[in-house]
Design an enzyme around this catalytic site. Structure first.
Site, PDB file in Angstrom:
ATOM      1  N   TYR A   1      18.636 -26.154 -43.294  1.00 10.60           N
ATOM      2  CA  TYR A   1      17.840 -25.104 -43.947  1.00 10.60           C
ATOM      3  C   TYR A   1      18.815 -24.140 -44.609  1.00 10.60           C
ATOM      4  O   TYR A   1      19.760 -23.668 -43.975  1.00 10.60           O
ATOM      5  CB  TYR A   1      16.962 -24.344 -42.929  1.00 10.60           C
ATOM      6  CG  TYR A   1      16.247 -23.184 -43.597  1.00 10.60           C
ATOM      7  CD1 TYR A   1      15.089 -23.405 -44.350  1.00 10.60           C
ATOM      8  CD2 TYR A   1      16.756 -21.889 -43.538  1.00 10.60           C
ATOM      9  CE1 TYR A   1      14.456 -22.364 -45.006  1.00 10.60           C
ATOM     10  CE2 TYR A   1      16.124 -20.836 -44.197  1.00 10.60           C
ATOM     11  CZ  TYR A   1      14.981 -21.077 -44.924  1.00 10.60           C
ATOM     12  OH  TYR A   1      14.366 -20.038 -45.589  1.00 10.60           O
TER      13      TYR A   1
ATOM     14  N   ASP B   1      27.302 -22.585 -44.466  1.00 17.45           N
ATOM     15  CA  ASP B   1      26.230 -21.586 -44.441  1.00 17.45           C
ATOM     16  C   ASP B   1      26.141 -21.062 -43.008  1.00 17.45           C
ATOM     17  O   ASP B   1      25.574 -21.707 -42.131  1.00 17.45           O
ATOM     18  CB  ASP B   1      24.915 -22.242 -44.890  1.00 17.45           C
ATOM     19  CG  ASP B   1      23.736 -21.275 -44.819  1.00 17.45           C
ATOM     20  OD1 ASP B   1      23.882 -20.183 -44.236  1.00 17.45           O
ATOM     21  OD2 ASP B   1      22.661 -21.635 -45.336  1.00 17.45           O
TER      22      ASP B   1
ATOM     23  N   LYS C   1      21.743 -12.426 -42.510  1.00 14.98           N
ATOM     24  CA  LYS C   1      20.986 -12.143 -41.279  1.00 14.98           C
ATOM     25  C   LYS C   1      21.577 -11.014 -40.416  1.00 14.98           C
ATOM     26  O   LYS C   1      21.225  -9.864 -40.617  1.00 14.98           O
ATOM     27  CB  LYS C   1      20.785 -13.429 -40.487  1.00 14.98           C
ATOM     28  CG  LYS C   1      19.717 -14.311 -41.150  1.00 14.98           C
ATOM     29  CD  LYS C   1      19.077 -15.306 -40.194  1.00 14.98           C
ATOM     30  CE  LYS C   1      17.783 -15.855 -40.736  1.00 14.98           C
ATOM     31  NZ  LYS C   1      17.920 -17.046 -41.586  1.00 14.98           N
TER      32      LYS C   1
ATOM     33  N   TYR D   1       5.270 -17.699 -45.316  1.00 10.33           N
ATOM     34  CA  TYR D   1       4.760 -19.068 -45.236  1.00 10.33           C
ATOM     35  C   TYR D   1       3.270 -19.131 -44.928  1.00 10.33           C
ATOM     36  O   TYR D   1       2.785 -20.116 -44.364  1.00 10.33           O
ATOM     37  CB  TYR D   1       5.534 -19.874 -44.173  1.00 10.33           C
ATOM     38  CG  TYR D   1       7.034 -19.807 -44.360  1.00 10.33           C
ATOM     39  CD1 TYR D   1       7.624 -20.474 -45.425  1.00 10.33           C
ATOM     40  CD2 TYR D   1       7.851 -19.070 -43.509  1.00 10.33           C
ATOM     41  CE1 TYR D   1       8.995 -20.407 -45.626  1.00 10.33           C
ATOM     42  CE2 TYR D   1       9.214 -18.996 -43.705  1.00 10.33           C
ATOM     43  CZ  TYR D   1       9.784 -19.670 -44.759  1.00 10.33           C
ATOM     44  OH  TYR D   1      11.128 -19.597 -44.956  1.00 10.33           O
TER      45      TYR D   1
END
Ligand SMILES: *Cc1c(COP(=O)(O)O)cnc(C)c1O
Length: 425
Positions: free
Chosen positions: A149, A246, A275, A21
């Protein structure tokens, strides 16, 4: 590492290497890490930092864990990778079988993918292909709630929060999806009715509802009442709309249940994990689905699921993931997460009401301090580093998601790091 070598590496990093980012070169100089062990990152200048982030919520067992290191080395001694088209191998089979055993009931098929965003892409493909095969070609959209997200590739971006996910940057590119308001912390009948109405009104144009259960992570570190998941389960089932959870951030114990779905006792039709799947060693994610979905997709016009990445089922990643799941199967994570939760509460509650602090919240091994202004990331990070803690704040949030093996003294240091970061910005 000697100082001039470190300075040369940093100079070339600034010249050539993108960071997440960020602009090119980055706004601030990154910290150079030389090694990591247990819960500590060792910087090139010799300083040691307690990792309050678990390397973006992944390194739940800490660094250089002997069992994970051994699994990786053993698998590298057999084969690092083979293609997954037409070939299979023990690490993938054992991992898939174990995931099915641990997952909420009804999820029996596993698609292994390269990263979290891709597992969300695959989940969306599964839902769209199955709806088409079941005779609902109009169901091409997705529904979700604000504040979420789901990753950085395009379809996952389309279900991220429109403001937090900067949809304005992508107008004309991202598909328009259906959004309900952000889920409240407490159970609210009016909001539950809004969720029901969203699905009822759009049932003939949505393939699935996708949400992060119980904790919305990178969209704002917000927690919500698990009852909303039951509401979504009932209304989606009633209308033949699929429900996707998710759990890339919440899976594998982080919220105090093995999967966050466990807080509500519901099973989705599709589950995304990533993750912490490999304990933070390698990139790997998975998308699980029900036999109903798999049967529909397999009988449909594509003749199968239209996805197959080059590094699908990478044996190194599968072997480490399997070993990580075996470490978790001892159940020690439950007490570890509870202890971290107590430590985070004890250390962060005193900040409530302090100048500049809008909210303090803790759930499982997640501790969040929300400011009433955006964080100056460089200043906040440097203040935490001074205390010997690694944090990576974003927006108005300073938070920690420590490795499960972090002991109470180190958790106390992490909360002191958060306090120092909050005071500095
Ligand atoms: C991190 C995350 C993703 C994306 O995973 P990547 O591996 O970064 O692509 C998707 N969903 C949630 C909930 C996440 O936390």
């Amino acid at each position: 590492m000697n100082g001039s070598r470190a300075a040369d590496l940093i100079a070339r990093d600034r010249q050539h290497v993108w960071h997440p980012y960020g602009p090119m070169p980055g706004r601030t100089e990154p910290y150079l890490v030389e090694s990591a062990s247990g819960v500590r990152l060792k910087l090139a200048d010799g300083r040691e930092l307690i990792d309050g982030m678990s390397s973006w919520w992944a390194a739940i067992h800490g660094y250089r864990h002997p069992a994970l290191d051994a699994a990786l080395a053993e698998q590298a001694g057999r084969m690092s990778h083979v293609m997954f088209g037409g070939l299979t191998h023990e690490p993938a089979i054992e991992l898939a079988t174990t995931l099915v055993e641990l997952a909420p009931d009804g999820l029996e098929h596993v698609f292994l993918c390269d990263s979290g965003s891709i597992s969300v892409e695959v989940a969306i493909k599964m839902a769209l292909q199955a709806q088409l095969a079941l005779g609902h070609p109009g169901r091409r959209k997705l529904a979700t709630w604000r504040g979420g997200y789901h990753g950085d590739t395009f379809h996952p971006m389309s279900v991220c929060d429109p403001v937090g996910g900067m949809h304005a940057l992508w107008s004309g590119v991202l598909p328009a999806q259906i959004f309900a308001g952000p889920p409240p912390v407490e159970f609210d009948e009016a909001y539950a009715a809004e969720l029901v109405a969203m699905v009822e009104q759009h049932a003939d144009e949505i393939a699935a509802v996708i949400v992060e259960p119980v904790v919305q992570g990178a969209g704002g570190m917000r927690f919500h009442h698990p009852e909303y998941l039951r509401v979504l389960r009932d209304v989606t089932a009633a209308h033949g709309v699929f429900l996707i959870f998710d759990e890339i951030a919440t899976g594998f114990g982080r919220t105090g249940e093995f999967f966050a779905a466990g807080h509500a006792g519901v099973s989705p039709d599709i589950l995304c994990v990533g993750k912490a799947l490999t304990g933070g060693y390698l990139t790997l994610a998975a998308t699980l689905c029900t036999p109903h979905l798999a049967a529909a997709i397999s009988a449909g016009q594509g003749g199968g699921l239209a996805h197959g990445p080059t590094f699908m089922g990478n044996p190194l990643a599968c072997a480490v993931a399997l070993t990580s799941l075996r470490l978790l199967s001892s159940g020690a994570w439950r007490d570890q997460v509870r202890l971290i939760e107590i430590g985070l509460r004890t250390g962060l509650e005193p900040l409530r009401g302090a100048a500049g602090i809008a909210d303090v919240r803790v759930k499982g091994a997640i501790g969040v301090v929300q400011l009433d202004h955006d964080v100056d990331i460089a200043k906040a990070t440097a203040a935490a580093v001074e205390v010997g803690v690694w944090l990576r704040p974003f927006r108005d949030l300073i938070y920690a998601m420590p490795p499960y093996v972090t002991d109470p003294d180190d958790v106390a240091r992490i909360t002191a790091g958060i306090a120092a970061a909050a005071a500095a910005t």
